[in-house]
Scaffold this motif. Structure first.
Motif, PDB file in Angstrom:
ATOM      1  N   SER A 165     -19.938  87.910  29.883  1.00 20.66           N
ATOM      2  CA  SER A 165     -20.392  87.640  31.249  1.00 20.66           C
ATOM      3  C   SER A 165     -21.896  87.483  31.365  1.00 20.66           C
ATOM      4  O   SER A 165     -22.390  86.525  31.967  1.00 20.66           O
ATOM      5  CB  SER A 165     -19.931  88.762  32.182  1.00 20.66           C
ATOM      6  N   GLY A 173     -12.408  90.495  31.363  1.00 14.79           N
ATOM      7  CA  GLY A 173     -13.718  91.078  31.593  1.00 14.79           C
ATOM      8  C   GLY A 173     -13.851  92.457  30.983  1.00 14.79           C
ATOM      9  O   GLY A 173     -12.886  93.073  30.516  1.00 14.79           O
ATOM     10  N   SER A 180     -19.838  85.035  34.096  1.00 16.70           N
ATOM     11  CA  SER A 180     -19.230  86.234  34.667  1.00 16.70           C
ATOM     12  C   SER A 180     -17.954  85.921  35.433  1.00 16.70           C
ATOM     13  O   SER A 180     -17.049  86.745  35.509  1.00 16.70           O
ATOM     14  CB  SER A 180     -20.230  86.959  35.574  1.00 16.70           C
TER      15      SER A 180
END
Length: 398
Positions: free
Chosen positions: A240, A105, A246
């Motif tokens: 995301s 991420g 996400s």
């Protein structure tokens, strides 16, 4: 004989949290989330994407990757094919071998960049209103945030205030463009101010550009396109929001070969790499769909509809330049905290009070952040819930 329970109670206190952890900002928005869950509220507060729709192709490829055996470690720097594809989507030239890293991420990309260059006591310029993880990343590295306010309604910084925030201890500046939470996008003149100060004080830019796929008013300018900043910067990106995955935790970090080599040492130590089958899935889907890099929905209609709904209940909204958030001014006579809690109680709609994005909560007392990356069906429900809501001052509804 003393019981185990008594020994536990009367014995030495449990070790305290480290000073770095104690200095972190607590996520006050989660207090509202708890209230929203109790009242069955619909969420316009967090950026969890309800639009664009997740590509069925990438989901199919993820299932295929899992079944075909891509379930072990990937290279720490990331899937080669995925890095080549991402490099091709970025402005300018990026060497996928030496300048690009797949991360867990954008959050891990941010943390790797900060830890790569910030020593305890170093100062890092952070614009406010801010995304709270910018501050927490600096604090965890032992750095000292230096805040520069941006103000409504254009959310631009004052060049004099920015210059005053830089000095001999400045190691980095963190920017977000399109901005979370305001939706403002840095223009050429703002970038030029930042670049000049970074050269003067030998600082680097950490640029969060995860919302660059959603632009409305003007073209997005990446840090890699700013003269003098391409090799003095980290670009933080993510799939995301643009691809509505996400939960897959797939981000990336683009930097010069020298900075990448440093950040990869942090990345390999922290997590050893991002999920292998999901990286493979995105690489395979991108190879099959030439338009995969472009979000399936640009969110323009959602932005405009949410603005209309909010204005009908007496709020003032400035159309954001990009991203998936807007800042709306609450009706006069109410604070953003009071208004947000009342909106949950009376309409079952969650927004984020502006106080959570400022060092001094009073600075955000007149705005709330609203996320509009939602499906049309979801916004239909929001419209129904707001239809009977009355603002504190005007007494008008939808």
């Amino acid at each position: 004989m003393t019981s185990t329970t008594e020994r536990d109670v009367t014995g030495p206190a449990f070790p305290r949290a480290s000073s770095r952890v104690r200095g972190m900002i607590s996520g006050r928005i989660f207090e509202l989330l708890a209230e929203a869950a109790r009242s069955d509220a619909v969420d316009l507060g967090l950026g969890v994407p309800g639009a664009p729709e997740t590509s069925p192709l990438v989901i199919d490829e993820a299932c295929a990757a899992l079944r075909s055996g891509h379930n072990q470690y990937e290279l720490p720097e990331g899937n080669r094919a995925l890095r080549r594809w991402i490099a091709d989507t970025l402005p300018g030239d990026t060497d996928p071998g030496t300048e690009l890293t797949i991360t867990v991420g954008a959050t891990e990309a941010l943390m790797a960049a900060v830890l790569a260059v910030v020593d305890p006591g170093d100062e890092v310029v952070v614009f406010e209103p801010y995304y709270e993880n910018f501050v927490n990343a600096v604090v965890l590295a032992g750095g000292v945030p230096r805040f520069v306010r941006t103000r409504p309604d254009d959310w631009r910084f004052d060049p004099a205030e920015l210059r005053a925030a830089f000095g001999p201890a400045t190691k980095a500046v963190i920017v977000s463009t399109p901005n979370n939470p305001t939706g403002h996008m840095l223009d050429e003149s703002e970038w030029a101010e930042i670049a000049a100060l970074c050269h003067q004080w030998n600082a680097v830019v950490i640029s969060d550009e995860i919302y660059s796929g959603f632009t409305f008013a003007k073209p997005h300018i990446s840090v890699t396109e700013v003269p003098g900043l391409r090799d003095r910067s980290f670009l933080v990106g993510s799939l995301s929001k643009t691809h509505s995955v996400s939960g897959w935790r797939l981000g990336y970090l683009r930097a010069s070969a020298e900075l990448t080599a440093i950040a990869r040492r942090v990345h390999a130590t922290v997590c050893a790499g991002a999920p292998a089958p999901l990286q493979e899935a995105v690489a395979k889907a991108a190879a099959q769909d030439p338009g995969f890099a472009t979000p399936a929905d640009d969110l323009r209609s959602q932005r405009d509809r949410v603005v209309t709904l909010l204005e009908k209940i007496g709020m003032e909204c400035r159309l954001p330049d990009g991203g998936c958030y807007l800042m709306a001014r609450v009706p006069r006579g109410e604070s953003s905290d009071d208004f947000a809690h009342r909106l949950v109680r009376e309409a079952g709609v969650l927004v984020a009070p502006g106080t959570v994005f400022h060092v001094d909560p009073a600075a955000g007392a007149d705005h709330v952040r609203v996320a509009f990356n939602r499906s049309s069906e979801f916004l239909d429900e929001v419209a129904v819930r707001l239809a009977s809501f009355r603002t504190g001052m005007s007494g008008t509804g939808l």
